[in-house]
Write an enzyme that holds these catalytic residues in place. Structure first.
Site, PDB file in Angstrom:
ATOM      1  N   TYR A   1       0.805  -1.222   0.000  1.00 60.78           N
ATOM      2  CA  TYR A   1       0.000   0.000   0.000  1.00 60.78           C
ATOM      3  C   TYR A   1       0.836   1.269   0.000  1.00 60.78           C
ATOM      4  O   TYR A   1       0.334   2.349  -0.324  1.00 60.78           O
ATOM      5  CB  TYR A   1      -1.017  -0.030   1.150  1.00 60.78           C
TER       6      TYR A   1
ATOM      7  N   LEU B   1      -8.032  -0.975   5.211  1.00 60.74           N
ATOM      8  CA  LEU B   1      -8.686  -1.981   6.055  1.00 60.74           C
ATOM      9  C   LEU B   1      -9.972  -2.472   5.393  1.00 60.74           C
ATOM     10  O   LEU B   1     -11.042  -2.467   6.011  1.00 60.74           O
ATOM     11  CB  LEU B   1      -9.003  -1.387   7.426  1.00 60.74           C
ATOM     12  N   HIS B   2      -9.880  -2.920   4.157  1.00 61.13           N
ATOM     13  CA  HIS B   2     -11.073  -3.250   3.381  1.00 61.13           C
ATOM     14  C   HIS B   2     -12.153  -3.951   4.202  1.00 61.13           C
ATOM     15  O   HIS B   2     -13.282  -3.473   4.318  1.00 61.13           O
ATOM     16  CB  HIS B   2     -10.698  -4.175   2.215  1.00 61.13           C
ATOM     17  N   ASP B   3     -11.824  -5.127   4.735  1.00 59.94           N
ATOM     18  CA  ASP B   3     -12.826  -5.973   5.371  1.00 59.94           C
ATOM     19  C   ASP B   3     -13.354  -5.381   6.671  1.00 59.94           C
ATOM     20  O   ASP B   3     -14.525  -5.580   7.023  1.00 59.94           O
ATOM     21  CB  ASP B   3     -12.239  -7.359   5.633  1.00 59.94           C
TER      22      ASP B   3
END
Length: 315
Positions: free
Chosen positions: A230, A241-243
């Protein structure tokens, strides 16, 4: 207890943050965790999920293993390299051993038993490929009434990450994704890359997490490979922190702002396989797909503080 929740996951660094977010929230009744192939193979995602729950002092939560491959076309899937070889930047071995045995039942069977036993509708948060969820809905249509909504991390309105137009979780099994997102009638919230990237956290946020205690320190230790990736994507020291963004919405409905659009999934074998087709025209005219809530915005500082406070403060 507040939200009754099942997480379907492929840990994964951001999955680790998402699992800890639910496991350490006092207003969440985390009924179970099911695992799927994805960021790393199924045996590794399953081990990671069990040991992450042990880290969070949640051996009460059952874990069952699910699909080890997509519904179709095994050869089109490849594991991500963003999370390192073990899914946690090479630090999975630092997690405590799980004291609770893996469930004898498979992921779908566990979800069915948990849904049928619940006295109120349950939110399902799929944060990996949608193979297990597609199998659940296909084989057990009677449980639909027990599902409050599906809040999934996946898809992209504009740019993908696995391909130019496809996000990883959808691209890993587009046939399953099409079944769940475009063809079923269970209420669905899609949390796409477009929003999760805007919710990125920087090194200051990570330092606060690391200083918060053993769980925060452990979560931060999983990020080196993720940070390296990233750093190129974001242009600064931080991670996405997608999820955890999707799980935040699952446990705090409305923390994300959603708009309803017709959505379809390209499950063909061409270069746009796995693309989420979101019809945002004033007068939609999409021949397939169905109306889906697509998360498009949030109060960024509120979201980041919500996740940090839950991870740092625990239950």
């Amino acid at each position: 207890m507040g939200t009754k929740l099942i997480i379907d996951t492929d840990p994964g660094v951001d999955d680790a943050f998402a699992i800890a977010l639910a496991a350490r929230s006092a207003d969440v009744d985390l009924l179970g965790v099911t695992t799927v192939f994805g960021n790393v193979p199924l045996a590794t995602t399953t081990s990671n999920a069990r040991r992450l729950l042990q880290l969070c002092d949640r051996p009460d939560v059952p874990v069952a293993a699910g699909a080890s491959r997509p519904l179709l076309y095994r050869e089109l899937h490849r594991s991500s390299t963003v999370h390192g070889s073990d899914g946690l930047s090479g630090h999975a071995a630092s997690l405590p051993d799980a004291t609770r045995p893996l469930e004898d039942s498979d992921a779908v069977s566990l979800m069915v038993s948990l849904l049928e036993a619940s006295d109120e509708p349950v939110t399902i948060a799929p944060i990996g490929p949608l193979t297990n969820i597609a199998a659940l809905l296909a084989a057990h249509p009677g449980v639909r009434s027990k599902i409050a909504r599906i809040v999934l991390m996946g898809g992209a309105i504009t740019l993908g990450n696995s391909t130019a137009v496809s996000e990883f979780n959808i691209w890993a099994d587009p046939d399953a994704a099409r079944r769940v997102i475009a063809e079923d009638d269970v209420p669905c919230v899609m949390v796409p890359l477009d929003l999760t990237h805007r919710c990125a956290v920087d090194s200051t946020w990570l330092a606060k997490l690391a200083a918060s205690g053993p769980v925060g320190q452990a979560l931060n230790s999983f990020t080196p490979d993720y940070l390296a990736h990233y750093r190129q994507v974001l242009g600064y020291e931080g991670i996405v922190l997608h999820d955890a963004v999707a799980v935040a919405e699952a446990i705090h409905p409305g923390i994300l702002r959603a708009e309803t659009y017709p959505v379809d999934i390209d499950s063909g074998l061409g270069p746009t396989r796995g693309m989420t087709i979101v019809d945002r025209r004033a007068v939609p005219n999409i021949s397939t797909g169905r109306p889906v809530e697509v998360a498009v915005d949030t109060e960024l500082d509120v979201l980041r503080e919500f996740v940090l406070s839950r991870l740092a403060g625990g239950r």
